[in-house]
Design a protein around this motif. Structure first.
Motif, PDB file in Angstrom:
ATOM      1  N   PHE A   1       0.815  -1.214   0.000  1.00 52.76           N
ATOM      2  CA  PHE A   1       0.000   0.000   0.000  1.00 52.76           C
ATOM      3  C   PHE A   1       0.851   1.269   0.000  1.00 52.76           C
ATOM      4  N   PHE A   2       2.164   1.104   0.164  1.00 51.38           N
ATOM      5  CA  PHE A   2       3.027   2.286   0.212  1.00 51.38           C
ATOM      6  C   PHE A   2       3.275   2.810  -1.191  1.00 51.38           C
ATOM      7  N   ARG A   3       3.124   4.119  -1.368  1.00 51.09           N
ATOM      8  CA  ARG A   3       3.357   4.751  -2.661  1.00 51.09           C
ATOM      9  C   ARG A   3       4.698   5.472  -2.628  1.00 51.09           C
ATOM     10  N   TRP A   4       5.632   4.933  -3.367  1.00 53.43           N
ATOM     11  CA  TRP A   4       6.983   5.481  -3.349  1.00 53.43           C
ATOM     12  C   TRP A   4       7.059   6.815  -4.075  1.00 53.43           C
ATOM     13  N   PRO A   5       7.831   7.756  -3.524  1.00 53.20           N
ATOM     14  CA  PRO A   5       8.086   8.999  -4.276  1.00 53.20           C
ATOM     15  C   PRO A   5       8.785   8.666  -5.590  1.00 53.20           C
ATOM     16  N   ALA A   6       8.639   9.541  -6.562  1.00 49.23           N
ATOM     17  CA  ALA A   6       9.239   9.310  -7.878  1.00 49.23           C
ATOM     18  C   ALA A   6      10.740   9.053  -7.748  1.00 49.23           C
ATOM     19  N   GLY A   7      11.190   7.995  -8.395  1.00 44.64           N
ATOM     20  CA  GLY A   7      12.616   7.687  -8.423  1.00 44.64           C
ATOM     21  C   GLY A   7      13.122   6.917  -7.226  1.00 44.64           C
ATOM     22  N   LYS A   8      12.250   6.566  -6.276  1.00 42.59           N
ATOM     23  CA  LYS A   8      12.691   5.842  -5.092  1.00 42.59           C
ATOM     24  C   LYS A   8      11.995   4.487  -5.000  1.00 42.59           C
ATOM     25  N   SER A   9      12.688   3.548  -4.392  1.00 41.88           N
ATOM     26  CA  SER A   9      12.122   2.226  -4.140  1.00 41.88           C
ATOM     27  C   SER A   9      13.004   1.547  -3.110  1.00 41.88           C
ATOM     28  N   LEU A  10      12.550   0.428  -2.619  1.00 36.83           N
ATOM     29  CA  LEU A  10      13.312  -0.355  -1.655  1.00 36.83           C
ATOM     30  C   LEU A  10      13.737  -1.646  -2.330  1.00 36.83           C
ATOM     31  N   LYS A  11      15.015  -1.752  -2.615  1.00 39.34           N
ATOM     32  CA  LYS A  11      15.542  -2.961  -3.238  1.00 39.34           C
ATOM     33  C   LYS A  11      15.273  -4.146  -2.314  1.00 39.34           C
ATOM     34  N   SER A  12      14.900  -5.251  -2.899  1.00 37.88           N
ATOM     35  CA  SER A  12      14.606  -6.468  -2.112  1.00 37.88           C
ATOM     36  C   SER A  12      13.492  -6.224  -1.096  1.00 37.88           C
ATOM     37  N   GLN A  13      12.499  -5.408  -1.470  1.00 40.93           N
ATOM     38  CA  GLN A  13      11.420  -5.082  -0.535  1.00 40.93           C
ATOM     39  C   GLN A  13      10.723  -6.324  -0.010  1.00 40.93           C
TER      40      GLN A  13
END
Length: 317
Positions: free
Chosen positions: A192-204
């Motif tokens: 449900f989390f909406r990442w800011p543009a250009g960001k993510s969590l590797k191996s989420q």
């Protein structure tokens, strides 16, 4: 006694989040088809093709189900360029949306997303020759290579996490159904989390899964298997991650963890690879992006517990 909210969360995780029987059947057929294709076309360096990831660990959620198919290669080392090209040639025209992935190839078959992940086969290479347990033998030999042969480049050693992936399934098999429920819930919350543009969590997916496993480990000694309390423990890890120090010693000892990695905070160490901190580098900053949302969910969950709520409405929003 677990609260009503705990029972609702357990029902959500164990009923609503589990992939359907039809989806699991399609997954089994896809695995069999891919194994037959890869081995019948005699890609010379393939030793074995094994379904792993959340599918094998029983922590898949219906919303995000995919397949991780690990291909163990003889006499090949990361980044596996020539083997990747050869395997891509076998798959081309047989699967849809074929493209390069971070550890191999990505595509769809039977409407299922597949990560075909390449790994080095180390079975019987250094120690444990003749062992009938391929996974255990593989782990022992990869860790021997990383300790005794690979040298001091820690960054290079993280490339071998895919070669230790059979251990990740063995790790989850050591955990209870309650732990699997908590891991599914953690992964669901993160969707449900909406990442800011250009960001993510590797191996989420792995990060949520392992934080969920630790939360379950901390709750289970209480004897209650209260999923609401375990969920609170997980959320507090995400809300306040700076001091996290999480590792397991099923497959390696504390002495195998390099001192510079052991000092890192936050620390969430791959349970099969003592050189791979999932929260190393910029990933700690990315996890903190989720902090405010975790604090908000903590507030909502505590309100539901204290008011003896009979539904989960709004909890994940």
């Amino acid at each position: 006694m677990p609260s009503q909210i705990s029972a609702l969360l357990r029902n959500l995780s164990d009923t609503d989040l589990i992939p359907s029987k039809q989806r699991m059947s399609a997954a089994r057929l896809a695995i069999a088809e891919l194994q037959a294709l890869l081995h019948s076309r005699s890609v010379s360096c393939i030793d074995r093709t094994v379904p792993l990831g959340s599918y094998a660990k029983k922590t898949s959620i219906a919303l995000k189900m995919d397949l991780d198919l690990h291909v163990f290669l003889n006499d090949q080392m990361p980044p596996f360029r020539s083997a990747k090209e050869e395997i891509a040639g076998v798959l081309r025209g047989k699967v849809r949306n074929l493209e390069n992935g971070s550890h191999g190839l990505k595509f769809k078959i039977k409407d299922l997303p597949v990560d075909l992940i390449l790994a080095s086969n180390f079975r019987n290479k250094y120690v444990g020759s003749g062992s009938s347990d391929a996974a255990k033998n593989q782990i022992e030999n990869v860790l021997y290579y990383l300790r005794e042969v690979a040298g001091s480049d820690v960054n290079h050693k993280t490339d071998f996490s895919t070669s230790l992936s059979e251990g990740a399934v063995a790790f989850e098999r050591r955990h209870s159904a309650f732990s699997h429920s908590m891991s599914r819930l953690a992964k669901y919350w993160a969707t449900f989390f909406r990442w800011p543009a250009g960001k993510s969590l590797k191996s989420q997916s792995s990060i949520m899964e392992y934080l969920g496993a630790r939360a379950a480990e901390e709750e289970e000694p209480n004897g209650s298997q209260d999923l609401a309390q375990a969920f609170l423990k997980f959320l507090n890890m995400v809300a306040y991650p700076d001091s996290l120090c999480i590792y397991w010693t099923y497959f390696y000892s504390v002495g195998d963890i390099p001192s510079e990695i052991m000092k890192e905070r936050p620390l969430l160490l791959d349970p099969t690879n003592p050189y791979d901190n999932f929260l190393g580098g910029g990933e700690a900053r990315n996890l903190k992006e989720m902090s405010d949302r975790a604090k908000n969910t903590i507030r909502k969950l505590n309100n539901k517990i204290s008011s003896r709520a009979t539904n989960l409405h709004g909890l994940f929003e």
